[in-house]
Scaffold this active site. Structure first.
Site, mmCIF file in Angstrom:
data_model
loop_
_atom_site.group_PDB
_atom_site.id
_atom_site.type_symbol
_atom_site.label_atom_id
_atom_site.label_comp_id
_atom_site.label_asym_id
_atom_site.label_seq_id
_atom_site.Cartn_x
_atom_site.Cartn_y
_atom_site.Cartn_z
ATOM 1 C CG HIS A 138 -12.419 -1.451 12.252
ATOM 2 N ND1 HIS A 138 -11.387 -1.509 13.161
ATOM 3 C CD2 HIS A 138 -13.447 -2.140 12.806
ATOM 4 C CE1 HIS A 138 -11.770 -2.205 14.218
ATOM 5 N NE2 HIS A 138 -13.022 -2.599 14.022
ATOM 6 C CB CYS A 179 -13.909 -0.362 16.911
ATOM 7 S SG CYS A 179 -15.058 -1.757 17.028
ATOM 8 C CD GLU A 233 -8.608 0.054 11.325
ATOM 9 O OE1 GLU A 233 -8.755 -0.822 12.193
ATOM 10 O OE2 GLU A 233 -9.256 1.123 11.314
ATOM 11 C CB SER A 243 20.022 -9.997 5.674
ATOM 12 O OG SER A 243 20.109 -10.691 4.451
ATOM 13 C CB SER A 244 20.529 -7.332 0.859
ATOM 14 O OG SER A 244 20.709 -8.702 0.552
#
Length: 527
Positions: free
Chosen positions: A186, A96, A188, A245-246
C-alpha cells in the site's frame, strides 16, 4: 411533493481537467489514494468498481488505480472489472487486491497466501529486482506496508517481475507496453516510506500529469457549475457557523449573489456565544443575507429522553429541514438547499464496498420527503482542502481555521439524554479549552479539540463536602485530512491548567479525563 437530489456537474466529467480515478474495491485506505494524488496537484476521486468502459471513456482519465480490498479474486462474489477497460490504452496501477485482480483477469494465477506460505501483514522490506519507471528515485531496498491474505504465484504473459520481499515472490510487476503496473503493498499509507514517490512516478512519469490542479481551478469551475445548475432560481443555505457551511456561503454568494438566502438555525446546541459570532462574521463582514431562527425549544423538546446517537442525528437532520420548510414557505421561489457535505462525510456514511461507520448528519439525516433539491459544492473535498478553498475565496484565518463543528452541534458531544445542565457543562468547558489552547499558541497545531460530557458521574471532594458530578472528556487530535488522526500530545502544564479551570469554573463537573485514542479505531467525535 418530494424532489430529487441535484447531481452537480462532476469534476471528473470535465475533459479540460486531468484526473486519475480510483476504482473502489473496499480497502480501508482507498480514500487516501485519491487524497495523495490530489496532494500532487492532480485531481482524483473514487469511482465504483462497477464502472463501465463507456463511463470511463466519458470521464477520460489519464490514469486508473485499482484499490485494495478485503475480498479474494477467486471468490464467487468477488468484485470484478469491466475487462474492456483494459483495452482503452489508459495506464493502470493495481494496488494489493488491484494487483491480484489484474493478474487474475489477464491470465496469471492468484492463490490463498496460506497455500503459498507467504501471507504478509505489517511492514516488510521490498527488494527491487529490475529497473522500473514506477520506482525511479527509490532505493533498491525499502520499507513498505503489506496487508494481503492472498498472493500472486504466476504473473500474466507480457508482465515481468519488478520487486519481491522475503515472503512475497511477486511484490511488484509491470507490462510497460500496456502501461499496466501491479504492487502488492500500500503506497498510500505513511508506513510505506517511499509511497508518495511511487504514486508521483505513476501520476507524472507514467500518466503524464501536469500537476496544475488547484483551488483556483476549483473555484472557477464550481462557480460556473453552480450558475448553470441554479440559473435564475433561489438557494437556501443552512449556516451552522462552522467552516464548511461558511465556505459554502461565501462560494455561493460569489456565484449567485442575492439569489442566496441563508438561514441560521439556533437549535439550542451551539457553542458559547456562537450565534452572535455567526451574524457578525458572515452577515456583517461578508454581507450574506441571513435569517436567524431561534428553534431551540423545537429541537430540545424532540430530543428529550433520546439517548441513541443515531436517533439524535436523525431527529436533528429531520427537524433542521422541517425548520427550513417552515421558513421557505415564507419566501418565494426557493428551490435549492445547499449543504457543506464533505468527501469524508460521504465516505464515513458507507459505500457499496465498505461498511457504514456512522450515519452522517449531512448524509443520512435528511428525511425522505425533503422539499428542496440538494446542492453540495464541497462533496469532493477533504477538510484541509476546504480550508484552502476558504483562503482562496479571501476569507480570514479566524474563519478558515475555526474549529470543525458538526451539524448536530453539542448533541453528539453529550452522551445519553440531552439536558440543559449537560449542555451548560459542555458549553462552558469547551470555551475554557479553546481559550487555553489559543493562549498556549497551539490552536494551529491541533487539528480539532473539544470537550464531551461523558454522561458518567463520579465521586469527588470539593471543600469539605462530597460531590457526585459529571466527568468531562477532552478530545484533541492532529490530522491532515480527517480520515485518520492521532491524539494530540498536549503539554502536561496546559492540560493541568485546563483541568483546574474547568472543575473550578463549571458547575456540576468534578473530574476531567483525556482521550488518547487515535482514528481508527475511534472516530473523531464520540457519537
Amino acid at each position: 411533493m418530494q424532489k430529487e437530489r441535484v447531481i452537480m456537474t462532476n469534476i471528473s466529467t470535465l475533459n479540460d481537467v486531468q484526473k486519475i480515478i480510483v476504482l473502489d474495491y473496499g480497502s480501508q485506505y482507498n480514500q487516501l489514494i485519491a487524497r495523495r494524488i490530489r496532494e500532487f496537484g492532480v485531481f482524483s476521486e473514487l469511482k465504483s468498481h462497477k464502472i463501465t468502459a463507456d463511463e470511463v471513456r466519458a470521464i477520460n482519465p489519464i490514469g486508473i488505480i485499482l484499490s485494495g480490498g478485503p475480498n479474494s479474486v477467486y471468490a464467487e462474489d468477488a468484485f470484478g472489472i469491466d475487462e474492456e477497460i483494459f483495452e482503452l490504452g489508459i495506464p493502470i496501477l493495481g494496488i494489493c487486491y488491484g494487483m491480484q485482480l489484474l493478474t487474475h483477469k489477464l491470465g496469471g494465477k492468484v492463490v490463498p497466501a496460506g497455500e503459498a506460505g507467504n501471507r504478509e501483514y505489517g511492514q516488510s522490506t521490498l527488494r527491487l529486482r529490475a529497473q522500473s519507471e514506477l520506482f525511479a528515485g527509490t532505493p533498491e531496498e525499502q520499507v513498505v506496508l503489506m496487508s494481503h491474505g492472498d498472493a500472486v504465484t504466476e504473473i500474466p504473459e507480457g508482465f515481468h517481475l519488478v520487486a519481491d520481499s522475503v515472503d512475497c515472490p511477486f511484490a511488484a510487476m509491470e507490462d510497460t507496453k500496456k502501461n499496466f503496473y501491479g504492487i502488492q503493498f500500500h503506497p498510500e499509507v505513511r508506513h510505506t516510506v517511499y509511497g508518495n514517490d511511487i504514486l508521483k512516478n505513476f501520476a507524472f512519469s507514467i500518466c503524464g500529469a501536469k500537476g496544475d490542479w488547484s483551488m483556483a481551478n476549483f473555484v472557477d469551475m464550481q462557480i460556473a457549475q453552480i450558475r448553470e445548475t441554479v440559473g435564475d432560481r433561489k438557494v437556501l443555505l443552512g449556516l451552522s457557523g462552522g467552516v464548511d457551511s461558511s465556505v459554502v456561503g461565501v462560494l455561493l454568494q460569489k456565484a449567485i449573489g442575492d439569489q442566496l438566502t441563508c438561514i441560521f438555525v439556533d437549535h439550542g446546541l451551539l457553542r458559547k456565544g456562537e450565534g452572535d459570532q455567526v451574524m457578525e462574521m458572515l452577515g456583517g463582514k461578508f454581507g450574506l443575507n441571513i435569517i436567524r431562527v431561534d428553534a431551540s425549544k423545537r429541537f430540545l423538546d424532540l430530543l428529550a429522553g433520546v439517548d441513541d446517537p443515531d436517533k439524535k442525528r436523525k431527529i436533528i437532520g429531520n427537524e433542521f429541514v422541517h425548520v427550513f420548510d417552515d421558513e421557505a414557505s415564507k419566501l418565494k421561489g426557493v428551490d435549492f438547499l445547499a449543504q457543506g457535505t464533505l468527501y469524508t462525510d460521504i465516505i464515513e456514511s458507507g459505500t457499496e464496498t465498505a461498511q457504514t461507520i456512522k450515519s452522517h448528519h449531512n448524509v443520512g439525516g435528511l428525511p425522505e420527503d425533503m422539499q428542496f433539491e440538494l446542492i453540495e459544492p464541497l462533496n469532493t473535498l477533504f477538510k484541509d482542502e476546504v480550508r484552502a478553498l476558504g483562503t482562496e475565496l479571501g476569507m480570514p484565518d479566524e474563519v478558515v481555521w475555526r474549529q470543525p463543528f458538526p451539524g448536530p452541534g453539542l448533541a453528539i458531544r453529550i452522551m445519553g439524554e440531552i439536558t440543559e445542565e449537560k449542555l451548560e457543562t459542555v458549553r462552558e468547558s469547551d470555551a475554557i479549552l479553546r481559550e487555553e489552547i489559543a493562549k498556549a499558541g497551539l490552536d494551529r497545531d491541533v487539528w480539532q479539540y473539544f470537550t464531551v460530557n461523558t454522561g458518567v458521574r463520579s465521586v469527588g471532594v470539593m471543600g469539605d463536602g462530597r460531590t457526585y458530578d459529571y466527568t468531562i472528556a477532552i478530545r484533541a487530535i492532529t490530522s491532515i485530512d480527517g480520515m485518520t488522526a492521532d491524539f494530540a500530545k498536549l503539554p502536561w502544564e496546559v492540560l493541568q491548567k485546563i483541568s483546574v479551570r474547568i472543575v473550578n469554573e463549571v458547575d456540576h463537573v468534578n473530574r476531567i479525563v483525556y482521550d488518547i485514542t487515535s482514528k481508527p479505531p475511534a472516530t473523531v467525535e464520540w457519537e
